[in-house]
Design a protein around this motif. Sequence first.
Motif, PDB file in Angstrom:
ATOM      1  N   ARG B 111       0.824  -1.197   0.000  1.00 32.16           N
ATOM      2  CA  ARG B 111       0.000   0.000   0.000  1.00 32.16           C
ATOM      3  C   ARG B 111       0.867   1.259   0.000  1.00 32.16           C
ATOM      4  NH1 ARG B 111      -3.163   1.766   5.038  1.00 32.16           N
ATOM      5  NH2 ARG B 111      -3.849   3.769   4.188  1.00 32.16           N
ATOM      6  N   ILE B 112       1.936   1.248   0.783  1.00 33.17           N
ATOM      7  CA  ILE B 112       2.820   2.416   0.832  1.00 33.17           C
ATOM      8  C   ILE B 112       3.426   2.664  -0.550  1.00 33.17           C
ATOM      9  CG2 ILE B 112       5.032   3.233   1.748  1.00 33.17           C
ATOM     10  CD1 ILE B 112       4.264   1.847   4.403  1.00 33.17           C
ATOM     11  N   ASP B 115       0.690   4.113  -2.761  1.00 30.38           N
ATOM     12  CA  ASP B 115       0.333   5.486  -2.407  1.00 30.38           C
ATOM     13  C   ASP B 115       1.431   6.465  -2.823  1.00 30.38           C
ATOM     14  OD1 ASP B 115      -1.946   4.450  -1.349  1.00 30.38           O
ATOM     15  OD2 ASP B 115      -1.482   4.892   0.752  1.00 30.38           O
ATOM     16  N   MET B 116       2.671   6.111  -2.554  1.00 30.87           N
ATOM     17  CA  MET B 116       3.797   6.983  -2.859  1.00 30.87           C
ATOM     18  C   MET B 116       3.927   7.226  -4.359  1.00 30.87           C
ATOM     19  SD  MET B 116       5.652   7.976  -0.250  1.00 30.87           S
ATOM     20  CE  MET B 116       4.588   8.030   1.197  1.00 30.87           C
ATOM     21  N   MET B 118       1.832   7.642  -6.498  1.00 31.62           N
ATOM     22  CA  MET B 118       0.910   8.647  -7.034  1.00 31.62           C
ATOM     23  C   MET B 118       1.556  10.022  -7.014  1.00 31.62           C
ATOM     24  SD  MET B 118      -2.802   7.645  -5.610  1.00 31.62           S
ATOM     25  CE  MET B 118      -2.412   8.356  -4.012  1.00 31.62           C
ATOM     26  N   PHE B 119       2.556  10.196  -6.145  1.00 29.80           N
ATOM     27  CA  PHE B 119       3.159  11.518  -5.991  1.00 29.80           C
ATOM     28  C   PHE B 119       4.386  11.690  -6.864  1.00 29.80           C
ATOM     29  CE2 PHE B 119       0.316  11.427  -2.534  1.00 29.80           C
ATOM     30  CZ  PHE B 119       0.021  12.742  -2.285  1.00 29.80           C
ATOM     31  N   GLY B 138       6.295  15.521  -5.458  1.00 32.85           N
ATOM     32  CA  GLY B 138       6.030  15.671  -6.887  1.00 32.85           C
ATOM     33  C   GLY B 138       5.267  16.938  -7.160  1.00 32.85           C
ATOM     34  N   ASP B 139       4.693  17.019  -8.354  1.00 34.16           N
ATOM     35  CA  ASP B 139       4.005  18.234  -8.773  1.00 34.16           C
ATOM     36  C   ASP B 139       2.800  18.537  -7.905  1.00 34.16           C
ATOM     37  OD1 ASP B 139       5.780  18.647 -10.736  1.00 34.16           O
ATOM     38  OD2 ASP B 139       4.607  17.669 -12.318  1.00 34.16           O
ATOM     39  N   LEU B 140       2.124  17.505  -7.456  1.00 34.25           N
ATOM     40  CA  LEU B 140       0.883  17.809  -6.732  1.00 34.25           C
ATOM     41  C   LEU B 140       1.082  18.040  -5.257  1.00 34.25           C
ATOM     42  CD1 LEU B 140      -0.633  15.069  -5.295  1.00 34.25           C
ATOM     43  CD2 LEU B 140      -0.898  14.491  -7.674  1.00 34.25           C
ATOM     44  N   GLY B 141       2.280  17.779  -4.731  1.00 31.66           N
ATOM     45  CA  GLY B 141       2.552  18.028  -3.326  1.00 31.66           C
ATOM     46  C   GLY B 141       3.540  17.014  -2.786  1.00 31.66           C
ATOM     47  N   THR B 142       3.533  16.831  -1.477  1.00 34.09           N
ATOM     48  CA  THR B 142       4.464  15.893  -0.858  1.00 34.09           C
ATOM     49  C   THR B 142       3.697  14.850  -0.050  1.00 34.09           C
ATOM     50  OG1 THR B 142       4.650  17.171   1.165  1.00 34.09           O
ATOM     51  CG2 THR B 142       6.207  17.694  -0.581  1.00 34.09           C
ATOM     52  N   ALA B 143       4.328  13.694   0.134  1.00 31.39           N
ATOM     53  CA  ALA B 143       3.729  12.625   0.928  1.00 31.39           C
ATOM     54  C   ALA B 143       4.796  12.045   1.847  1.00 31.39           C
ATOM     55  CB  ALA B 143       3.180  11.540   0.010  1.00 31.39           C
ATOM     56  N   ASN B 144       4.439  11.819   3.083  1.00 34.25           N
ATOM     57  CA  ASN B 144       5.346  11.209   4.061  1.00 34.25           C
ATOM     58  C   ASN B 144       4.589  10.172   4.851  1.00 34.25           C
ATOM     59  OD1 ASN B 144       7.952  12.821   4.115  1.00 34.25           O
ATOM     60  ND2 ASN B 144       6.399  14.437   4.197  1.00 34.25           N
ATOM     61  N   ILE B 145       5.108   8.953   4.914  1.00 34.18           N
ATOM     62  CA  ILE B 145       4.492   7.955   5.786  1.00 34.18           C
ATOM     63  C   ILE B 145       5.552   7.456   6.747  1.00 34.18           C
ATOM     64  CG2 ILE B 145       3.394   5.697   5.893  1.00 34.18           C
ATOM     65  CD1 ILE B 145       2.129   6.256   3.206  1.00 34.18           C
TER      66      ILE B 145
ATOM     67  N   SER C  39      -6.351  15.406  -7.419  1.00 36.16           N
ATOM     68  CA  SER C  39      -5.276  15.201  -6.450  1.00 36.16           C
ATOM     69  C   SER C  39      -5.857  14.906  -5.073  1.00 36.16           C
ATOM     70  CB  SER C  39      -4.383  16.435  -6.365  1.00 36.16           C
ATOM     71  OG  SER C  39      -3.962  16.819  -7.649  1.00 36.16           O
ATOM     72  N   CYS C  46      -5.554   7.299   0.147  1.00 30.24           N
ATOM     73  CA  CYS C  46      -4.430   6.804   0.953  1.00 30.24           C
ATOM     74  C   CYS C  46      -4.801   6.645   2.418  1.00 30.24           C
ATOM     75  CB  CYS C  46      -3.233   7.745   0.840  1.00 30.24           C
ATOM     76  SG  CYS C  46      -2.590   7.895  -0.834  1.00 30.24           S
ATOM     77  N   ARG C  75       1.318   4.291  12.742  1.00 32.10           N
ATOM     78  CA  ARG C  75       1.479   4.724  11.360  1.00 32.10           C
ATOM     79  C   ARG C  75       0.922   6.128  11.225  1.00 32.10           C
ATOM     80  NH1 ARG C  75      -0.816   5.016   6.078  1.00 32.10           N
ATOM     81  NH2 ARG C  75       0.112   3.551   4.611  1.00 32.10           N
ATOM     82  N   THR C  76       1.737   7.068  10.786  1.00 34.23           N
ATOM     83  CA  THR C  76       1.235   8.410  10.524  1.00 34.23           C
ATOM     84  C   THR C  76       1.614   8.789   9.099  1.00 34.23           C
ATOM     85  OG1 THR C  76       3.266   9.378  11.385  1.00 34.23           O
ATOM     86  CG2 THR C  76       1.440   9.185  12.924  1.00 34.23           C
ATOM     87  N   ALA C  77       0.666   9.356   8.378  1.00 35.39           N
ATOM     88  CA  ALA C  77       0.917   9.767   7.005  1.00 35.39           C
ATOM     89  C   ALA C  77       0.513  11.225   6.857  1.00 35.39           C
ATOM     90  CB  ALA C  77       0.130   8.896   6.033  1.00 35.39           C
ATOM     91  N   ASP C  78       1.400  12.033   6.274  1.00 33.11           N
ATOM     92  CA  ASP C  78       1.115  13.448   6.042  1.00 33.11           C
ATOM     93  C   ASP C  78       1.187  13.737   4.559  1.00 33.11           C
ATOM     94  OD1 ASP C  78       1.062  14.466   8.820  1.00 33.11           O
ATOM     95  OD2 ASP C  78       3.119  13.683   8.803  1.00 33.11           O
ATOM     96  N   TYR C  79       0.192  14.423   4.057  1.00 35.52           N
ATOM     97  CA  TYR C  79       0.194  14.807   2.654  1.00 35.52           C
ATOM     98  C   TYR C  79      -0.011  16.314   2.566  1.00 35.52           C
ATOM     99  CZ  TYR C  79      -0.414   9.836   1.970  1.00 35.52           C
ATOM    100  OH  TYR C  79      -0.239   8.479   2.009  1.00 35.52           O
ATOM    101  N   GLU C  80       0.826  16.973   1.797  1.00 31.84           N
ATOM    102  CA  GLU C  80       0.632  18.401   1.550  1.00 31.84           C
ATOM    103  C   GLU C  80       0.205  18.599   0.112  1.00 31.84           C
ATOM    104  OE1 GLU C  80       3.974  20.320   4.549  1.00 31.84           O
ATOM    105  OE2 GLU C  80       4.050  20.672   2.386  1.00 31.84           O
ATOM    106  N   LEU C  81      -0.869  19.320  -0.087  1.00 37.87           N
ATOM    107  CA  LEU C  81      -1.341  19.578  -1.444  1.00 37.87           C
ATOM    108  C   LEU C  81      -1.257  21.067  -1.729  1.00 37.87           C
ATOM    109  CD1 LEU C  81      -4.508  17.363  -1.921  1.00 37.87           C
ATOM    110  CD2 LEU C  81      -2.292  17.120  -3.021  1.00 37.87           C
ATOM    111  N   LYS C  82      -0.681  21.402  -2.893  1.00 34.96           N
ATOM    112  CA  LYS C  82      -0.644  22.804  -3.308  1.00 34.96           C
ATOM    113  C   LYS C  82      -2.050  23.287  -3.637  1.00 34.96           C
ATOM    114  CE  LYS C  82       3.904  22.118  -5.246  1.00 34.96           C
ATOM    115  NZ  LYS C  82       4.581  21.690  -6.472  1.00 34.96           N
TER     116      LYS C  82
END
Lengths: 220, 220, 220
Positions: B111-112, B115-116, B118-119, B138-145, C39, C46, C75-82
């Motif tokens: 899954r990780i 999900d990743m 996509m970015f 990536g272009d649409l933003g950032t992802a951190n798990i 997006s 996710c 498990r923690t996931a952070d996503y930033e979207l422009k």
Amino acid sequence: MLQSMDNSHVSLVALSLASDCFEKFHCDRNVSLGLDLKSLGKVLKCANSDDAVTIKAVDRPEKITLSFESDGKERTADYELKLLNLDQDHMEIPKKDYTCYIQLPSSEFARICRDMSMFDESLTIACSSKGIRFSAKGDLGTANIQLNAGTAMDVSIEVQEPVTQSFAGRYLNTFTKATPLADRVKLYLSEERPLLVEYPIEDYGHIRYYLAPKVNEPDF
Amino acid sequence: MLQSMDNSHVSLVALSLASDCFEKFHCDRNVSLGLDLKSLGKVLKCANSDDAVTIKAVDRPEKITLSFESDGKERTADYELKLLNLDQDHMEIPKKDYTCYIQLPSSEFARICRDMSMFDESLTIACSSKGIRFSAKGDLGTANIQLNAGTAMDVSIEVQEPVTQSFAGRYLNTFTKATPLADRVKLYLSEERPLLVEYPIEDYGHIRYYLAPKVNEPDF
Amino acid sequence: MLQSMDNSHVSLVALSLASDCFEKFHCDRNVSLGLDLKSLGKVLKCANSDDAVTIKAVDRPEKITLSFESDGKERTADYELKLLNLDQDHMEIPKKDYTCYIQLPSSEFARICRDMSMFDESLTIACSSKGIRFSAKGDLGTANIQLNAGTAMDVSIEVQEPVTQSFAGRYLNTFTKATPLADRVKLYLSEERPLLVEYPIEDYGHIRYYLAPKVNEPDF
């Protein structure tokens, strides 16, 4: 009785349903209706499984009407389909004898056709008193599947004279779309005659596919 | 032992099965067989789940034979596959020590990776005693798990030295197709060495994927 | 309140959720956030179904942050979207009265839209005190589905003035993607006004689709 032929005239399908499988059946005289099967299929998908279905055509018709009514008539749907001008009328197919007659589970036949078509576009059926053999030979290698008469898979084989013929696999794969209609399929073969693949539809009728053999001898 | 490398030589897969997982195993001398995996996959799909499967190759072979037999031999299927000339022989992969060793549920890893991807095409794995962190930008933003060792998800992390490396996500996504084979996956990382992704196959063996890290430093 | 308009400005969607449907809701002042819905959809996929979800944006924001935390924070996931610069601010849609108001099962509405779109790109809705009629006319024939108010399918129809309007079926088919959100759908129609298709979301809010009618009179 419904008939259709592919554009290249290599295969033919005939669906036959006895009039007593309909709740109400009224037909003043024999009439040939030319229908676009793709359109008919689309319309039939619009019916609910418990709808009352009515199919109507007048004498010398230009269209047919299909009506679907829900219980209580809260929902009624009417579809009119234009008819095609057929170049060709209903074809009489003589019911001759075949020298090989095989019965097998329809799912097994579908699987063999699918497996074989991964190897080659062409599929050879060899039927003898020893059993029935399907083979294909292509770039990636060769495939042979041998079925013997027996009770586990319930394969029955009647052979007056052995037959070996090749067919285009893509037609056979199309035929096997009828697999959900019947548990068992019947194959009829004779030298220099089209293969007949028959799926019985309960006690009501049957769907029959005819496929001309390939003229070139298989090279194995 | 089965090995395969992608065309760009960035990743390698090795499948190892102990000889005692076969009912009958006979091998006179070590031999490398070059097989087209796509063709092999097609043929293996033709087997029934309860068929007896026999795989045979003669000494200095040009082809291998796969036979599938139903119970009672009512149905027998034989497939012959041509062998490829391999430029390269079996590769010995030295079993060195890694500085980071992570175990986690294989479904979570799949899954990780999904999900990743996509970015960004690229995915960074940072492993420290605090936990393991996957990131993509990536272009649409950032992802951190961030995963921490714990019992709820049953993640175990052993770190001698922290490692941060970037990988091409599409290879990882391909590796995770092995997810149904194993509940858990093992990741091994060391600075300047390929990532090892290992799926155990019950007690019989394992499938191991190796992936070279990206040379360019990630810019975050 | 979330709003989006298609590129051709023919249809508009508005999602409204009451603040009390969130566990914690904090908003200092009204702010319009321009988001790329594709997006946003990717990121929301996710999240695990039992994750705690946090959505944050600062004042005059350039991005929003979505955080998903598993129980116990293993498990923690952070996503930033422009964020996007919107040409256009939030639109006030006046809540006027409509002359026809229909309620029907959402699955039935989805099915009608799907069935009709096989016949023509355009779909005509005629609503009168007798019932509601959907029709389409295309190359392969015509289709008419009539629904009458009743208890079996639970269709309710309130008509002050009959309305007949044509719409582009592909928009309606897009709207019906909301079918899983609600058992029932509400249709509101008036002459020379956009159709309103409303799916209630439990007691929390609703999703509303607006669609401008086609200007050309249907030719049947």
